[in-house]
Structures are given as structure tokens and as C-alpha cells.
Design an enzyme around this catalytic site. Sequence first.
Site: not given
Length: 358
Positions: A189-191, A195
Amino acid sequence: MLKSSDAPTVAADTRSFAFGTAFTDHMVSMAWDADRGWRGMTAGPHAPLVIDPAMIGLHYGQVVFEGLKAFRLPDGVAVFRPEAHAARLRASARRLMMPEVPEADFLAAVDALVGLDQGAIPDDPDVSLYLRPIVFASERTLALRPAREYRFLLMAFLTEAYFGAGQRPVSVWVTTEYSRAVPGGTGAAKTAGNYAGSLMAQEEARAQGCDQVVWVDPVERRWVEEMGGMNLFFVYGSGSSARLVTPPLNGNLLPGVTRDAILRLAPELGIAVSEERVSVEDWRAGCESGEISEVFACGTAARISAVGEVRSDAGGWTVGDGSCGEVTDRLFGALSGVQTGRLPDRHGWLRRVEATGT
């Protein structure tokens, strides 16, 4: 229905194209609640938000986002693969128990913003318009549960190549102390939290004199997974016998849209591709023997970036002669050629957007 605001706009700082600094004038906003779903899409000025300090997303991290680009073509402006980014945003939202933004709404927001702000894109193939859609939990509560209110925002900024002009090879640090993701986690998931959790390892890489960190698997700590927030490719052999290998998607890796594009473009250039695990030991031995001739990373921000040097606790090595190799250069040319309209778009990846008034 999309509404446009009459409020004053904020001019982009175009003195510098450092990544994430030269924002354009507008943004698009939309809200969701459990009773009415997504509603009220509005295009207005890029401006600060007013949020409650008890906003649930601020505390518990229900935040997902995307990154995609618009490019100036010889005869207009187009966005590269917005449908694929819309699908990945929906997948990220599902993983975090958030409402999915319908593709039609996502594309309408992209069209609105690029239509308004495409005039800021200079006639320079090295400069593009980076679009940042984000969805976050906006409900005023500290209850530990999925929120019942959300916001969608889309903003944009001008950017040059992520690692600077040209095809400068980057140096990387292989970390065995930190892990980016674990099986069953949120690696695919790009959550936002992924990051934030990567920053310490990235600082470790910088302390070692490297541009980026390379992640390995969290169990054996030997199987290569990603470079920073980018997917990795290994070139075995050279010339007509060159073949590409990339780690398979295993739930830990982000399924890159650029990765997918390369897997499709490479065979059209006569380059065989496969998804196989590559260990750090394989990487080093392959470079020392010459079997691995090139390595590159790929992602929306940098497109394709050659890896020239690798460092680790066990020592370091050079990839090839340390420069950008022939296969990397060919793939960069093929990808950027499609994105900027210099080569045919055989896959229907470009979504053209006409300029609109404010």
C-alpha cells in the site's frame, strides 16, 4: 459536479524545481461521509487547510496517496497511466479500511487540475508536472476505528529528474538493520507511515555517503526487495543476450506503475524479462563475475535511474563500470519517449488533457 472557486490563486515558486517545492496554483478537493459517499468535488486555489487537532487521520495514520505525472507533448499535454494510479490508490485504501475513490472521480480531478495548471509546464523534456492525490481520515474523533469522514485532495508541482539532470548513476546502501515492510503488513500500500518508517534507514544511507537505501527481506535479510521507494531491475548479460530480472511482488513490495510499464516495454525492445528473487550475495557475485552488467531502479519521480555503486556492512562493489549501461539507457529512452509523445503510445497509456480557463 465539479465546481470552481473564485478565490485568489497562489503562484508557484518556479525559481527551483527541487522535488516537492514548486507547487502550481490550484488543487482539487472532495469529501466523503458514510451517508452520502464522495461528493462536492471543487477546484480552487492551492491553499492551507483548516483541520481539527482531533482529526483521526492525524493520530492513527489513515492516509494513502499516489504520485503520477503529466508531460508536455509536441501537440499538447498528457498524463501518464492515470487509470493505473487510480487502481493502486483504491487498493491502498482497501488495505487501510478507507473508502475507495471511483476511477471516474479520480480522472475528473486529474483532468480538472491539469486543465487549469498545464500552462506552468515549460517546453523542456526534463521538467514534468507531478500530481499528488491524497486521501485522509478527517473525522473529529480519537476513537480507534475506521473514520466516518474523509477528504480527497489533488495538488501538483513542477519537477525535474529526482536525482538531478541527466542519467547520473546513484550509489546505494544495503541496510540489514531496518525493514521497510513485513509479510501481512502494508508494504504493497502507498501509505504515509511506510515513508515515515523509512527515514531512519535513508539517513543511514546518507551517513554512508550513498544516495539511497536498498531494502532486503525482513526474515532472512538477504533477498533484495526495493530501493528507497522504487522498484529494482537487474540486467544479466549484454547486447542481444541481455535479460531483465526484477524481484516478484510478494506483498512487501509496492506494485510500481513504472515497473509494470518496463515489464511491457522491454520485450518490445527484444529484452527478455522475468520475476525472480535476487539475493545480496547473488548481486555482488554477479557484478564481480560480469554476469550482472547493469542495475537500475524505477518509479514515477525518477522514471529510470542507474545504480553505479553498492555499499554494505560486508563491503562494497561497482555495477559494471559504474556508468549508465546500454540497456538502462534504451529503456529510459523508450519510456520517456512514450511519456513525452516522441514515440508511439501503443498501449494507450497517455490521457490527453485540454487546457481550461480559471
